[in-house]
Design a protein around this motif. Sequence first.
Motif, PDB file in Angstrom:
ATOM      1  N   PRO A  19     -13.605   9.996 -18.916  1.00  0.00           N
ATOM      2  CA  PRO A  19     -14.426   9.631 -20.087  1.00  0.00           C
ATOM      3  C   PRO A  19     -15.886   9.312 -19.745  1.00  0.00           C
ATOM      4  CG  PRO A  19     -12.696   8.000 -19.703  1.00  0.00           C
ATOM      5  CD  PRO A  19     -12.407   9.158 -18.801  1.00  0.00           C
ATOM      6  N   GLY A  20     -16.140   8.892 -18.510  1.00  0.00           N
ATOM      7  CA  GLY A  20     -17.522   8.636 -18.086  1.00  0.00           C
ATOM      8  C   GLY A  20     -18.362   9.899 -18.087  1.00  0.00           C
ATOM      9  N   VAL A  21     -17.720  11.038 -17.916  1.00  0.00           N
ATOM     10  CA  VAL A  21     -18.437  12.320 -17.903  1.00  0.00           C
ATOM     11  C   VAL A  21     -18.354  12.999 -19.277  1.00  0.00           C
ATOM     12  CG1 VAL A  21     -18.555  14.628 -16.842  1.00  0.00           C
ATOM     13  CG2 VAL A  21     -17.865  12.654 -15.453  1.00  0.00           C
ATOM     14  N   TYR A  22     -17.156  12.973 -19.881  1.00  0.00           N
ATOM     15  CA  TYR A  22     -16.930  13.798 -21.080  1.00  0.00           C
ATOM     16  C   TYR A  22     -16.782  12.997 -22.380  1.00  0.00           C
ATOM     17  CZ  TYR A  22     -16.127  17.350 -17.532  1.00  0.00           C
ATOM     18  OH  TYR A  22     -16.283  18.208 -16.470  1.00  0.00           O
ATOM     19  N   GLY A  23     -16.868  11.627 -22.276  1.00  0.00           N
ATOM     20  CA  GLY A  23     -16.770  10.822 -23.478  1.00  0.00           C
ATOM     21  C   GLY A  23     -15.329  10.459 -23.824  1.00  0.00           C
ATOM     22  N   ALA A  24     -15.193   9.639 -24.864  1.00  0.00           N
ATOM     23  CA  ALA A  24     -13.886   9.060 -25.193  1.00  0.00           C
ATOM     24  C   ALA A  24     -13.264   9.673 -26.450  1.00  0.00           C
ATOM     25  CB  ALA A  24     -14.032   7.545 -25.370  1.00  0.00           C
ATOM     26  N   THR A  25     -13.909  10.716 -26.982  1.00  0.00           N
ATOM     27  CA  THR A  25     -13.420  11.326 -28.224  1.00  0.00           C
ATOM     28  C   THR A  25     -12.586  12.563 -27.912  1.00  0.00           C
ATOM     29  OG1 THR A  25     -15.551  10.668 -29.166  1.00  0.00           O
ATOM     30  CG2 THR A  25     -14.214  12.170 -30.483  1.00  0.00           C
ATOM     31  N   SER A  26     -11.467  12.701 -28.588  1.00  0.00           N
ATOM     32  CA  SER A  26     -10.679  13.934 -28.424  1.00  0.00           C
ATOM     33  C   SER A  26     -11.388  15.062 -29.163  1.00  0.00           C
ATOM     34  CB  SER A  26      -9.273  13.756 -29.005  1.00  0.00           C
ATOM     35  OG  SER A  26      -9.343  13.721 -30.417  1.00  0.00           O
ATOM     36  N   PHE A  27     -11.112  16.310 -28.761  1.00  0.00           N
ATOM     37  CA  PHE A  27     -11.794  17.406 -29.456  1.00  0.00           C
ATOM     38  C   PHE A  27     -11.336  17.503 -30.900  1.00  0.00           C
ATOM     39  CE2 PHE A  27     -13.333  21.511 -30.708  1.00  0.00           C
ATOM     40  CZ  PHE A  27     -14.622  21.455 -30.199  1.00  0.00           C
ATOM     41  N   GLU A  28     -10.077  17.182 -31.135  1.00  0.00           N
ATOM     42  CA  GLU A  28      -9.543  17.256 -32.500  1.00  0.00           C
ATOM     43  C   GLU A  28     -10.317  16.305 -33.425  1.00  0.00           C
ATOM     44  OE1 GLU A  28      -7.805  17.307 -29.702  1.00  0.00           O
ATOM     45  OE2 GLU A  28      -6.860  19.286 -29.927  1.00  0.00           O
ATOM     46  N   ASP A  29     -10.597  15.092 -32.941  1.00  0.00           N
ATOM     47  CA  ASP A  29     -11.369  14.136 -33.760  1.00  0.00           C
ATOM     48  C   ASP A  29     -12.799  14.628 -33.968  1.00  0.00           C
ATOM     49  OD1 ASP A  29      -9.248  12.482 -34.123  1.00  0.00           O
ATOM     50  OD2 ASP A  29      -9.857  11.000 -32.614  1.00  0.00           O
ATOM     51  N   TYR A  30     -13.396  15.148 -32.895  1.00  0.00           N
ATOM     52  CA  TYR A  30     -14.765  15.662 -33.020  1.00  0.00           C
ATOM     53  C   TYR A  30     -14.809  16.830 -34.013  1.00  0.00           C
ATOM     54  CZ  TYR A  30     -19.122  17.999 -32.097  1.00  0.00           C
ATOM     55  OH  TYR A  30     -20.333  18.596 -32.273  1.00  0.00           O
ATOM     56  N   LEU A  31     -13.782  17.667 -33.950  1.00  0.00           N
ATOM     57  CA  LEU A  31     -13.752  18.851 -34.818  1.00  0.00           C
ATOM     58  C   LEU A  31     -13.717  18.456 -36.297  1.00  0.00           C
ATOM     59  CD1 LEU A  31     -13.664  21.949 -34.718  1.00  0.00           C
ATOM     60  CD2 LEU A  31     -11.163  21.799 -34.635  1.00  0.00           C
ATOM     61  N   LYS A  32     -13.013  17.378 -36.603  1.00  0.00           N
ATOM     62  CA  LYS A  32     -12.991  16.894 -37.997  1.00  0.00           C
ATOM     63  C   LYS A  32     -14.412  16.574 -38.464  1.00  0.00           C
ATOM     64  CE  LYS A  32      -8.461  14.817 -37.765  1.00  0.00           C
ATOM     65  NZ  LYS A  32      -7.837  13.584 -37.286  1.00  0.00           N
ATOM     66  N   GLU A  33     -15.167  15.894 -37.586  1.00  0.00           N
ATOM     67  CA  GLU A  33     -16.562  15.532 -37.928  1.00  0.00           C
ATOM     68  C   GLU A  33     -17.405  16.798 -38.109  1.00  0.00           C
ATOM     69  OE1 GLU A  33     -18.357  12.918 -35.015  1.00  0.00           O
ATOM     70  OE2 GLU A  33     -16.507  11.744 -34.881  1.00  0.00           O
ATOM     71  N   LEU A  34     -17.204  17.735 -37.193  1.00  0.00           N
ATOM     72  CA  LEU A  34     -18.005  18.974 -37.232  1.00  0.00           C
ATOM     73  C   LEU A  34     -17.708  19.760 -38.516  1.00  0.00           C
ATOM     74  CD1 LEU A  34     -20.023  20.317 -35.254  1.00  0.00           C
ATOM     75  CD2 LEU A  34     -18.124  21.678 -34.374  1.00  0.00           C
ATOM     76  N   ARG A  35     -16.425  19.856 -38.865  1.00  0.00           N
ATOM     77  CA  ARG A  35     -16.053  20.590 -40.096  1.00  0.00           C
ATOM     78  C   ARG A  35     -16.601  19.889 -41.332  1.00  0.00           C
ATOM     79  NH1 ARG A  35     -10.069  22.162 -37.928  1.00  0.00           N
ATOM     80  NH2 ARG A  35     -10.600  24.270 -37.224  1.00  0.00           N
ATOM     81  N   ALA A  36     -16.649  18.541 -41.295  1.00  0.00           N
ATOM     82  CA  ALA A  36     -17.187  17.791 -42.439  1.00  0.00           C
ATOM     83  C   ALA A  36     -18.690  18.049 -42.584  1.00  0.00           C
ATOM     84  CB  ALA A  36     -16.910  16.306 -42.263  1.00  0.00           C
ATOM     85  N   LEU A  37     -19.364  18.265 -41.439  1.00  0.00           N
ATOM     86  CA  LEU A  37     -20.813  18.534 -41.481  1.00  0.00           C
ATOM     87  C   LEU A  37     -21.115  19.921 -42.044  1.00  0.00           C
ATOM     88  CD1 LEU A  37     -22.312  17.366 -38.034  1.00  0.00           C
ATOM     89  CD2 LEU A  37     -22.930  16.539 -40.316  1.00  0.00           C
ATOM     90  N   TYR A  38     -20.168  20.848 -41.855  1.00  0.00           N
ATOM     91  CA  TYR A  38     -20.388  22.250 -42.256  1.00  0.00           C
ATOM     92  C   TYR A  38     -19.253  22.745 -43.150  1.00  0.00           C
ATOM     93  CZ  TYR A  38     -23.793  22.117 -38.457  1.00  0.00           C
ATOM     94  OH  TYR A  38     -24.841  21.788 -37.641  1.00  0.00           O
ATOM     95  N   PRO A  39     -19.159  22.179 -44.362  1.00  0.00           N
ATOM     96  CA  PRO A  39     -18.028  22.561 -45.218  1.00  0.00           C
ATOM     97  C   PRO A  39     -18.039  24.039 -45.610  1.00  0.00           C
ATOM     98  CG  PRO A  39     -19.595  21.152 -46.407  1.00  0.00           C
ATOM     99  CD  PRO A  39     -20.034  21.171 -44.983  1.00  0.00           C
ATOM    100  N   ASN A  40     -19.196  24.678 -45.512  1.00  0.00           N
ATOM    101  CA  ASN A  40     -19.257  26.091 -45.919  1.00  0.00           C
ATOM    102  C   ASN A  40     -19.002  27.075 -44.783  1.00  0.00           C
ATOM    103  OD1 ASN A  40     -19.859  25.318 -48.531  1.00  0.00           O
ATOM    104  ND2 ASN A  40     -22.048  25.115 -48.028  1.00  0.00           N
ATOM    105  N   LEU A  41     -18.795  26.548 -43.596  1.00  0.00           N
ATOM    106  CA  LEU A  41     -18.508  27.440 -42.460  1.00  0.00           C
ATOM    107  C   LEU A  41     -17.022  27.403 -42.140  1.00  0.00           C
ATOM    108  CD1 LEU A  41     -21.323  26.520 -39.878  1.00  0.00           C
ATOM    109  CD2 LEU A  41     -21.338  28.326 -41.607  1.00  0.00           C
ATOM    110  N   ALA A  42     -16.483  28.547 -41.740  1.00  0.00           N
ATOM    111  CA  ALA A  42     -15.119  28.569 -41.217  1.00  0.00           C
ATOM    112  C   ALA A  42     -15.215  28.343 -39.714  1.00  0.00           C
ATOM    113  CB  ALA A  42     -14.463  29.901 -41.522  1.00  0.00           C
ATOM    114  N   LEU A  43     -14.804  27.160 -39.278  1.00  0.00           N
ATOM    115  CA  LEU A  43     -14.877  26.814 -37.849  1.00  0.00           C
ATOM    116  C   LEU A  43     -13.463  26.812 -37.276  1.00  0.00           C
ATOM    117  CD1 LEU A  43     -17.407  23.799 -37.893  1.00  0.00           C
ATOM    118  CD2 LEU A  43     -17.807  26.082 -36.946  1.00  0.00           C
TER     119      LEU A  43
END
Length: 141
Positions: A19-43
């Motif tokens: 986590p010191g290098v890559y952070g403490a967030t799982s990709f699945e959690d990050y992906l939820k945030e990313l999809r919320a930022l871009y509701p019009n894109l299919a990610l």
Amino acid sequence: MKIQIINGPNLNLLGKREPGVYGATSFEDYLKELRALYPNLALDYYQSNVEGELINKIHEVGFDYDGIILNAGAYTHTSVALQDAIRAVKTPVIEVHISNVHKREEFRHKSMISSACVGVICGFGMDSYRLAVEALKGNGR
Ligand code: DQA
């Protein structure tokens, strides 16, 4: 716009792995945030620890999707086959890394895939993926 995010080996362990290098967030959690930022894109998201499966996914989406965001993990530094796969398809590929590979061990300074990609984004933590989405959307050009 259809964008495929592809994560390579060990990136299924994001949040738990170094986590010191890559952070403490799982990709699945990050992906939820990313999809919320871009509701019009299919990610779409795909992860594999197997080199050939990453190549198969690039072939599968690489004539159809508008962009591929690829974090090839350690295969970045070793895989001629991934470079060839990126060159073989039509979809533009952006290479991303969570860490700044140039601040790290020397073996991480060499990428086998950069020369086949549109560009490289590294060192911004998980935000590297969002910056790659922005690049694919054509902002900042
Ligand atoms: C990484 C950097 C690579 O050197 C490493 O092997 C990874 C992750 C990154 O996102 O910072 O697995 O691609």
